[in-house]
Scaffold this motif. Sequence first.
Motif, mmCIF file in Angstrom:
data_model
loop_
_atom_site.group_PDB
_atom_site.id
_atom_site.type_symbol
_atom_site.label_atom_id
_atom_site.label_comp_id
_atom_site.label_asym_id
_atom_site.label_seq_id
_atom_site.Cartn_x
_atom_site.Cartn_y
_atom_site.Cartn_z
ATOM 1 N N LEU A 167 -32.242 62.048 -49.607
ATOM 2 C CA LEU A 167 -33.490 62.222 -48.748
ATOM 3 C C LEU A 167 -34.000 63.474 -48.308
ATOM 4 O O LEU A 167 -32.874 64.397 -47.908
ATOM 5 N N ILE A 168 -34.983 63.933 -48.168
ATOM 6 C CA ILE A 168 -35.404 65.296 -47.499
ATOM 7 C C ILE A 168 -36.347 65.057 -46.147
ATOM 8 O O ILE A 168 -37.404 64.020 -46.346
ATOM 9 N N ASP A 169 -35.837 65.474 -45.097
ATOM 10 C CA ASP A 169 -36.685 65.408 -43.942
ATOM 11 C C ASP A 169 -37.802 66.266 -44.044
ATOM 12 O O ASP A 169 -37.807 67.662 -43.370
ATOM 13 N N TYR A 170 -38.989 65.468 -44.522
ATOM 14 C CA TYR A 170 -40.090 66.436 -44.749
ATOM 15 C C TYR A 170 -40.914 66.709 -43.423
ATOM 16 O O TYR A 170 -42.048 67.732 -43.436
ATOM 17 N N SER A 171 -40.778 66.096 -42.490
ATOM 18 C CA SER A 171 -41.313 66.472 -40.977
ATOM 19 C C SER A 171 -40.879 67.658 -40.446
ATOM 20 O O SER A 171 -41.759 68.500 -40.058
ATOM 21 N N VAL B 288 -43.201 74.783 -43.078
ATOM 22 C CA VAL B 288 -44.416 75.364 -43.994
ATOM 23 C C VAL B 288 -45.677 75.675 -43.262
ATOM 24 O O VAL B 288 -46.404 76.530 -43.539
ATOM 25 N N ASN B 289 -45.918 74.969 -42.232
ATOM 26 C CA ASN B 289 -47.244 75.339 -41.397
ATOM 27 C C ASN B 289 -47.031 76.470 -40.654
ATOM 28 O O ASN B 289 -48.124 77.145 -40.538
ATOM 29 N N ILE B 290 -46.091 76.838 -40.068
ATOM 30 C CA ILE B 290 -45.879 78.084 -39.362
ATOM 31 C C ILE B 290 -45.973 79.065 -40.387
ATOM 32 O O ILE B 290 -46.633 80.326 -40.146
ATOM 33 N N LEU B 291 -45.486 79.065 -41.534
ATOM 34 C CA LEU B 291 -45.597 80.282 -42.524
ATOM 35 C C LEU B 291 -46.755 80.139 -43.024
ATOM 36 O O LEU B 291 -47.657 81.175 -43.335
ATOM 37 N N PRO C 283 -49.224 82.004 -52.750
ATOM 38 C CA PRO C 283 -50.899 81.537 -52.365
ATOM 39 C C PRO C 283 -50.736 80.204 -52.483
ATOM 40 O O PRO C 283 -51.541 79.300 -51.958
ATOM 41 N N THR C 284 -50.007 79.622 -53.588
ATOM 42 C CA THR C 284 -49.936 77.823 -53.772
ATOM 43 C C THR C 284 -49.618 77.257 -52.433
ATOM 44 O O THR C 284 -50.074 76.195 -52.346
ATOM 45 N N LEU C 285 -48.827 77.983 -51.412
ATOM 46 C CA LEU C 285 -48.630 77.134 -50.158
ATOM 47 C C LEU C 285 -49.456 77.384 -49.061
ATOM 48 O O LEU C 285 -49.291 76.835 -47.978
ATOM 49 N N LEU D 189 -44.754 70.657 -51.716
ATOM 50 C CA LEU D 189 -46.101 70.254 -51.268
ATOM 51 C C LEU D 189 -46.362 68.701 -51.208
ATOM 52 O O LEU D 189 -47.048 68.232 -50.460
ATOM 53 N N HIS D 190 -45.719 67.994 -52.324
ATOM 54 C CA HIS D 190 -45.956 66.821 -52.565
ATOM 55 C C HIS D 190 -44.866 65.787 -52.130
ATOM 56 O O HIS D 190 -44.842 64.832 -52.436
ATOM 57 N N HIS D 191 -44.159 66.460 -51.117
ATOM 58 C CA HIS D 191 -42.970 65.534 -50.686
ATOM 59 C C HIS D 191 -42.055 64.981 -51.582
ATOM 60 O O HIS D 191 -41.705 63.783 -51.435
#
Length: 388
Positions: free
Chosen positions: A356-360, A366-369, A208-210, A310-312
Amino acid sequence: MDKVGLAVCYDTKNFGSQLQVLATVKMVEELGYDSEIIRYKKKLTPRFILQTIPRLMDVSFIKVKLAAKKKKKVIKRYPEVYKNVTMRNERFDGFVKEYFTNLSKPYNGWETLVKETARNYNLFLCGSDQLWLPHNLGSHFYTLEFAPDNKPKIAYATSFGVSDIPSRYRTGFTKFLKRFQALSTRELAGQKIIKDLIGKTTQVVCDPTLLFDADGWGKMIPDRRVVEEPYVFCYFLGTNEDHRKAAEEFKNKTGLKLVTCPFLDNFIERDLKFGDIQMFDMDAADFVNLIRHAEFILTDSFHGSVFSILHHKRFLTFNRFHAGVNSRNSRIDSLCTLLGLSNRRYDGDVMAVQGLIDYSRVENRVNILRNESIEYLRTALETTRIDK
């Protein structure tokens, strides 16, 4: 308007648990439903005793109870720690009062729970968290066994916490799972368990947090800086000594101070002196803000990982539990697999947290899920309504 009765773990002394309940409540509300968190107060009756007896034979259940009792006893030997832990527990209670305004009246005893909830709610929903851990089965609450057969029952992202169900529990699990009109789980392992037990293919949905992005959480939890100077948020719930050594190695090499939250799940004498800033006067809102403003996060917590994503943030996730068939690492395994973040698992090199993390790319997943999960919940609520 349909009223949803929520069987959720809202009053536990755990930041992630409280935040996932908050997210569940908010999303059900956004989908247009009135909801109420069901407050079940156990009552010592012959039925309750009969329900409890099997749990007393469960080694895992006994270990959890004994560990909690031992922790409380040991903490009392340290008056300052006891005082600080008590203060933090009061902050947990304060979060409940401030954020959970939809609590039901107490339902005292099983018979009252069965009778009155059948009258007060149109449908029932349980989730998320590890509510279906095998040793929790004996409470019969989070399995919605109190809900009447003719009222819809939905599971949202409910977790078994393990990758396999011990044989002695399989009959009980099969029985309650068959009563649900809509089933979903948070982990790939949970999907497999349900398929194995009742032959039904269920959807894997996000915690739910996502369901909310950083902006969404900004509306629920106001942004404020808890610690002014730059820091590493070191959020360990487990007892692993090597994890703490790794965190101190990172501190020594970077000069950043460690912010810790000691004595949450366990008492570890090592934690008496672990961390430069030890947080006690904090609640779940402060937990979110500590992640928001950290330079890096080192954690063995599922929700510590979630809010880092969530906060990259740049983070590393440590295994809290030993690997094995009944390891409780499965939810973190699924999270990292689904989001392509398996390289954020600690493998002995703590300096890897600086990578570094490619958050894009991560955000796309995340958006799909998230969208699939919201659609599951919307459809489950709509199609199970009894007044359609």
